[in-house]
Design a protein around this motif. Structure first.
Motif, mmCIF file in Angstrom:
data_model
loop_
_atom_site.group_PDB
_atom_site.id
_atom_site.type_symbol
_atom_site.label_atom_id
_atom_site.label_comp_id
_atom_site.label_asym_id
_atom_site.label_seq_id
_atom_site.Cartn_x
_atom_site.Cartn_y
_atom_site.Cartn_z
ATOM 1 N N GLY A 159 1.036 -0.837 -0.423
ATOM 2 C CA GLY A 159 -0.338 0.146 -0.051
ATOM 3 C C GLY A 159 0.290 1.392 0.009
ATOM 4 O O GLY A 159 0.993 2.026 -0.974
ATOM 5 N N GLY A 160 1.308 1.384 0.379
ATOM 6 C CA GLY A 160 2.738 2.767 0.831
ATOM 7 C C GLY A 160 3.579 2.383 -1.036
ATOM 8 O O GLY A 160 3.449 3.718 -0.779
ATOM 9 N N SER A 161 3.627 1.660 -0.795
ATOM 10 C CA SER A 161 4.779 1.652 -2.884
ATOM 11 C C SER A 161 3.634 1.864 -3.468
ATOM 12 O O SER A 161 4.037 3.362 -4.259
ATOM 13 N N MET A 162 2.296 1.726 -3.324
ATOM 14 C CA MET A 162 1.292 2.436 -4.556
ATOM 15 C C MET A 162 1.116 3.998 -4.232
ATOM 16 O O MET A 162 1.110 4.163 -5.426
ATOM 17 N N VAL A 163 1.103 4.172 -2.873
ATOM 18 C CA VAL A 163 0.570 5.449 -2.780
ATOM 19 C C VAL A 163 2.588 6.272 -3.211
ATOM 20 O O VAL A 163 1.860 7.684 -3.534
ATOM 21 N N LEU A 164 3.383 5.530 -2.851
ATOM 22 C CA LEU A 164 4.179 6.385 -3.393
ATOM 23 C C LEU A 164 4.462 7.087 -5.399
ATOM 24 O O LEU A 164 4.825 7.418 -5.740
ATOM 25 N N THR A 165 4.250 5.765 -5.214
ATOM 26 C CA THR A 165 4.112 5.319 -7.004
ATOM 27 C C THR A 165 3.336 6.323 -7.627
ATOM 28 O O THR A 165 3.189 7.218 -8.279
ATOM 29 N N CYS A 166 1.835 6.476 -7.445
ATOM 30 C CA CYS A 166 0.297 7.084 -7.551
ATOM 31 C C CYS A 166 1.148 8.821 -7.517
ATOM 32 O O CYS A 166 0.534 9.752 -8.098
ATOM 33 N N VAL A 167 1.170 9.302 -6.005
ATOM 34 C CA VAL A 167 1.910 10.766 -6.067
ATOM 35 C C VAL A 167 2.549 11.483 -6.618
ATOM 36 O O VAL A 167 2.908 12.411 -7.193
ATOM 37 N N SER A 168 4.280 10.026 -7.348
ATOM 38 C CA SER A 168 4.586 10.326 -8.543
ATOM 39 C C SER A 168 4.437 10.934 -9.739
ATOM 40 O O SER A 168 4.932 11.758 -10.374
ATOM 41 N N LEU A 169 3.145 9.752 -9.690
ATOM 42 C CA LEU A 169 2.467 10.131 -11.217
ATOM 43 C C LEU A 169 1.696 11.178 -11.051
ATOM 44 O O LEU A 169 1.566 12.033 -11.929
ATOM 45 N N LEU A 170 1.258 12.046 -10.240
ATOM 46 C CA LEU A 170 0.204 12.681 -10.419
ATOM 47 C C LEU A 170 1.203 13.817 -10.210
ATOM 48 O O LEU A 170 0.136 14.898 -10.817
ATOM 49 N N LEU A 171 2.073 13.458 -9.569
ATOM 50 C CA LEU A 171 2.688 15.223 -9.712
ATOM 51 C C LEU A 171 3.214 15.374 -10.921
ATOM 52 O O LEU A 171 3.522 16.657 -11.412
ATOM 53 N N PHE A 172 3.506 14.600 -11.494
ATOM 54 C CA PHE A 172 4.481 14.323 -12.792
ATOM 55 C C PHE A 172 3.678 15.756 -13.770
ATOM 56 O O PHE A 172 4.517 16.919 -14.253
ATOM 57 N N PRO A 173 2.699 15.510 -14.480
ATOM 58 C CA PRO A 173 1.188 16.982 -15.030
ATOM 59 C C PRO A 173 1.897 17.813 -14.085
ATOM 60 O O PRO A 173 2.336 19.339 -14.474
ATOM 61 N N ILE A 174 1.437 17.816 -13.417
ATOM 62 C CA ILE A 174 1.407 19.342 -12.512
ATOM 63 C C ILE A 174 2.668 19.969 -12.621
ATOM 64 O O ILE A 174 2.747 20.946 -12.127
ATOM 65 N N ILE A 175 3.918 19.487 -12.402
ATOM 66 C CA ILE A 175 5.093 19.735 -12.283
ATOM 67 C C ILE A 175 5.526 20.307 -13.705
ATOM 68 O O ILE A 175 5.919 20.804 -13.983
ATOM 69 N N MET A 176 5.245 19.331 -14.888
ATOM 70 C CA MET A 176 5.342 19.959 -16.424
ATOM 71 C C MET A 176 4.660 21.116 -16.065
ATOM 72 O O MET A 176 4.985 21.856 -17.048
ATOM 73 N N LYS A 177 3.602 20.853 -15.336
ATOM 74 C CA LYS A 177 2.898 22.793 -16.189
ATOM 75 C C LYS A 177 3.422 23.895 -15.233
ATOM 76 O O LYS A 177 3.456 25.397 -15.661
ATOM 77 N N PHE A 178 3.982 23.695 -14.328
ATOM 78 C CA PHE A 178 5.051 24.698 -13.155
ATOM 79 C C PHE A 178 6.115 24.834 -14.363
ATOM 80 O O PHE A 178 6.333 25.806 -14.098
ATOM 81 N N ILE A 179 6.936 24.097 -14.812
ATOM 82 C CA ILE A 179 8.592 24.333 -15.653
ATOM 83 C C ILE A 179 7.692 24.976 -16.519
ATOM 84 O O ILE A 179 8.336 25.832 -17.027
ATOM 85 N N ARG A 180 6.613 24.349 -17.027
ATOM 86 C CA ARG A 180 6.397 25.168 -18.543
ATOM 87 C C ARG A 180 5.399 26.717 -18.159
ATOM 88 O O ARG A 180 6.459 28.053 -18.487
ATOM 89 N N PHE A 181 5.266 26.857 -17.294
ATOM 90 C CA PHE A 181 4.740 28.603 -16.450
ATOM 91 C C PHE A 181 6.690 29.101 -16.442
ATOM 92 O O PHE A 181 6.513 30.187 -16.644
ATOM 93 N N LEU A 182 7.211 28.548 -15.624
ATOM 94 C CA LEU A 182 8.426 29.050 -15.331
ATOM 95 C C LEU A 182 9.110 29.388 -16.348
ATOM 96 O O LEU A 182 9.759 30.359 -16.251
ATOM 97 N N THR A 183 9.821 28.383 -17.609
ATOM 98 C CA THR A 183 10.295 28.837 -18.206
ATOM 99 C C THR A 183 8.995 29.802 -19.347
ATOM 100 O O THR A 183 9.857 30.825 -19.748
#
Length: 207
Positions: A159-183
């Motif tokens: 369960g812990g591993s699935m949470v970490l993996t899902c969090v990383s996958l959910l953060l990826f598009p958010i961070i990509m949008k942030f990077i696009r905004f920042l650049t």
């Protein structure tokens, strides 16, 4: 056409391959007429006046990069496009006469901004990668518990591993949008600096 001028213009065109054809034609025509009207017969005189073909091309492309958005402010740009704009403007500023104090200060500021931007990118990449790798690692380790008799702890770690993996996958598009905004914001900042430096319009030759 003067052979020396012809050779200079030919090299200039080769360095302006990223300029739209319609703009390229106008720019090349302007500099052809400028050199012919100036009756330049010596390459050293041309370089003294305009710089080398590569230097002039960099200033033209940088001026183009800070000029076009004035007409296309609503156009969305990708991170790749923003980074290219940043790079082109930086090269153009570096090609500007070194005697301009503002150009020297701008180079320092731009390099500092690029270092900070790179640091943010690296930090975000490390965060996402660490979460994903940790999730996978814990998942692999949990198999030993599941098949070793300690299934309760095994399920907990799964369960812990699935949470970490899902969090990383959910953060990826958010961070990509942030990077696009920042650049995009960084590119806009570079364009602002470029407009202050390029008082002489290398691209808007008829302005």
């Amino acid at each position: 056409m003067n052979r020396i001028i012809d050779n200079y213009i030919l090299q200039l065109k080769q360095y302006l391959i990223d300029l739209p054809n319609s703009d390229l034609k106008d720019v090349v025509q302007f500099y052809q007429e400028f050199l012919l009207d100036g009756n330049y017969h010596n390459e050293a005189d041309i370089i003294t006046e305009l710089g080398t073909p590569k230097q002039l091309a960099r200033k033209i492309m940088a001026d183009y990069s800070v000029s076009v958005p004035e007409k296309e402010e609503t156009q969305k740009t990708s991170s790749k496009s923003s980074l290219k704009t940043i790079w082109v403007i930086l090269l153009g500023v570096l090609a500007a006469p070194i005697g301009i104090p503002l150009a020297l200060a701008a180079v320092v500021v731009m390099v500092a901004v690029l270092i900070a931007l790179a640091a943010v990118f690296i930090a975000l990449a490390i965060v996402i990668t660490s979460l994903f790798v940790s999730g996978v690692f814990i998942l692999v380790r949990s198999f030993g518990l599941l098949f070793g008799g300690n299934w309760a702890s095994g399920f907990f770690y799964v369960g812990g591993s699935m949470v970490l993996t899902c969090v990383s996958l959910l953060l990826f598009p958010i961070i990509m949008k942030f990077i696009r905004f920042l650049t995009a914001e960084c590119a806009a900042f570079f364009q602002h600096i470029g407009r202050r430096i390029f008082k002489q319009r290398y691209y808007k030759v008829n302005a």
